[in-house]
Design a protein around this motif. Structure first.
Motif: not given
Length: 73
Positions: A36-50
């Motif tokens: 949805s474009g929430d930039q605050d969550h992008v780093p945690a999302h990337e960490e989760m994916k990796g």
């Protein structure tokens, strides 16, 4: 547990009956927030994916999360 307790950036409360379910709920929350474009969550999302690219570290996170979940009232 909150998103922040699970390594995310916000205090959204997630609920589930098991640690595995709370982890899945966090994964969904991070994915949806990042999409949805929430930039605050992008780093945690990337960490989760990796997370599973580094299995030893991932298992440590998984065990710690299960312990934290079990310690909740």
């Amino acid at each position: 547990m909150t998103c922040r307790q699970l390594g995310g950036p916000c205090d959204l409360e997630l609920s589930a009956d098991t640690a595995d379910e709370i982890i899945k709920a966090q994964d969904r929350h991070l994915r949806e927030a990042a999409r949805s474009g929430d930039q605050d969550h992008v780093p945690a999302h990337e960490e989760m994916k990796g997370r599973w690219k580094h299995p030893v570290k991932a298992m440590g996170w998984y065990r710690n999360t299960k312990k934290a979940f079990a310690a909740l009232p």
